[in-house]
Write an enzyme that holds these catalytic residues in place. Structure first.
Site, PDB file in Angstrom:
ATOM      1  N   PRO A  11       0.967  -1.284  -0.121  1.00  0.00           N
ATOM      2  CG  PRO A  11      -0.744  -1.582   1.723  1.00  0.00           C
ATOM      3  CD  PRO A  11       0.346  -2.073   1.010  1.00  0.00           C
ATOM      4  CG  ASN A  12      -0.261   4.105   1.208  1.00  0.00           C
ATOM      5  OD1 ASN A  12      -1.210   4.603   0.757  1.00  0.00           O
ATOM      6  ND2 ASN A  12      -0.411   3.585   2.523  1.00  0.00           N
ATOM      7  NE  ARG A  19       3.484   7.054   2.078  1.00  0.00           N
ATOM      8  CZ  ARG A  19       3.922   5.868   2.441  1.00  0.00           C
ATOM      9  NH1 ARG A  19       4.419   4.906   1.456  1.00  0.00           N
ATOM     10  NH2 ARG A  19       3.799   5.214   3.671  1.00  0.00           N
ATOM     11  CE1 TYR A  24       8.790   5.485   3.771  1.00  0.00           C
ATOM     12  CE2 TYR A  24       7.177   7.124   3.365  1.00  0.00           C
ATOM     13  CZ  TYR A  24       7.473   5.869   4.051  1.00  0.00           C
ATOM     14  OH  TYR A  24       6.870   5.484   5.281  1.00  0.00           O
ATOM     15  CG  ASN A  75       8.549  -1.774   0.596  1.00  0.00           C
ATOM     16  OD1 ASN A  75       7.792  -1.588   1.698  1.00  0.00           O
ATOM     17  ND2 ASN A  75       9.125  -0.688   0.228  1.00  0.00           N
ATOM     18  CB  ALA A  78       1.567   0.622   6.538  1.00  0.00           C
ATOM     19  CD  GLU A  99      10.805  -7.098   6.061  1.00  0.00           C
ATOM     20  OE1 GLU A  99      11.331  -8.012   6.788  1.00  0.00           O
ATOM     21  OE2 GLU A  99      10.206  -6.446   6.798  1.00  0.00           O
ATOM     22  CG  HIS A 101      10.977  -2.258   5.088  1.00  0.00           C
ATOM     23  ND1 HIS A 101       9.452  -1.915   4.862  1.00  0.00           N
ATOM     24  CD2 HIS A 101      11.056  -3.138   5.678  1.00  0.00           C
ATOM     25  CE1 HIS A 101       9.000  -2.911   5.227  1.00  0.00           C
ATOM     26  NE2 HIS A 101      10.032  -4.036   5.802  1.00  0.00           N
ATOM     27  NE  ARG A 108       9.700   6.402   9.368  1.00  0.00           N
ATOM     28  CZ  ARG A 108       8.826   6.214   8.363  1.00  0.00           C
ATOM     29  NH1 ARG A 108       8.720   5.117   7.382  1.00  0.00           N
ATOM     30  NH2 ARG A 108       7.588   7.006   8.282  1.00  0.00           N
TER      31      ARG A 108
HETATM   32  C1  DQA Z   1       7.998   1.323   4.530  1.00  0.00           C
HETATM   33  C2  DQA Z   1       7.909   1.678   5.798  1.00  0.00           C
HETATM   34  C3  DQA Z   1       6.660   1.535   6.469  1.00  0.00           C
HETATM   35  O1  DQA Z   1       6.609   1.389   7.694  1.00  0.00           O
HETATM   36  C4  DQA Z   1       5.664   2.014   5.644  1.00  0.00           C
HETATM   37  O2  DQA Z   1       4.513   1.999   6.086  1.00  0.00           O
HETATM   38  C5  DQA Z   1       5.874   2.239   4.066  1.00  0.00           C
HETATM   39  C6  DQA Z   1       7.214   2.316   3.641  1.00  0.00           C
HETATM   40  C7  DQA Z   1       9.661   1.573   3.751  1.00  0.00           C
HETATM   41  O3  DQA Z   1       9.716   1.276   2.364  1.00  0.00           O
HETATM   42  O4  DQA Z   1      10.326   2.409   4.296  1.00  0.00           O
HETATM   43  O5  DQA Z   1       4.711   2.499   3.580  1.00  0.00           O
HETATM   44  O6  DQA Z   1       7.756   0.083   3.861  1.00  0.00           O
END
Ligand code: DQA
Length: 146
Positions: A11-12, A19, A24, A75, A78, A99, A101, A108
């Protein structure tokens, strides 16, 4: 060796580039995928990319990968911090799973400190921004060649 690597984004992450660029970065998801592909393609692997804001679609993509992909780079956004169903799906996939990020969730807010998927993957890369996807490409190739 050859085959497809599933490049999976939660998501997102479709909003990357717009964003919270201070967290990011300014690169888009397509930019990350291009950098990743530039490393794995010369080694003979194709990249199949799925981004979804829906947990169900992500789970189904992992199920499909069981017969269509040799590895997963994921990735989960959230959902990393809440989805036990994604973890179970990953456990049912036998190849290498990385995985990724962009930020370092451990540094954080407390709610980001738990990764439900960390125990179901080959390894995790976090906190290196765009470089993370390049590191993931090298990690997945090393695992596929091992
Ligand atoms: C994320 C870290 C997550 O906590 C966050 O919700 C994201 C991006 C990252 O790539 O740093 O959407 O996965």
């Amino acid at each position: 060796m050859s085959g497809a690597i599933l490049f999976l984004s939660g998501p997102n992450l479709n909003l990357l580039g717009e964003r919270s660029p201070e967290i990011y970065g300014t690169e888009t998801l397509a930019d990350h995928e291009r950098r990743f592909t530039a490393i794995v393609a010369p080694a003979g692997f194709s990249v199949s990319s799925v981004q979804s804001n829906s947990e169900a679609t992500l789970i189904e993509a992992i199920h499909e990968a069981r017969t269509k992909a040799v590895a997963i780079v994921f990735n989960p956004g959230a959902l990393t911090h809440s989805s036990w169903a994604l973890r179970d799906a990953l456990e049912a996939f036998n190849g290498p799973k990385i995985e990724v990020h962009l930020s370092n969730p451990a540094a954080r807010e407390p709610f980001r400190h738990l990764s439900t998927v960390a125990g179901a993957v080959s390894g995790s890369i976090a906190g290196f921004g765009a470089l993370g996807y390049e590191l993931a490409a090298h990690a997945v190739l090393a695992r596929l060649k091992a």
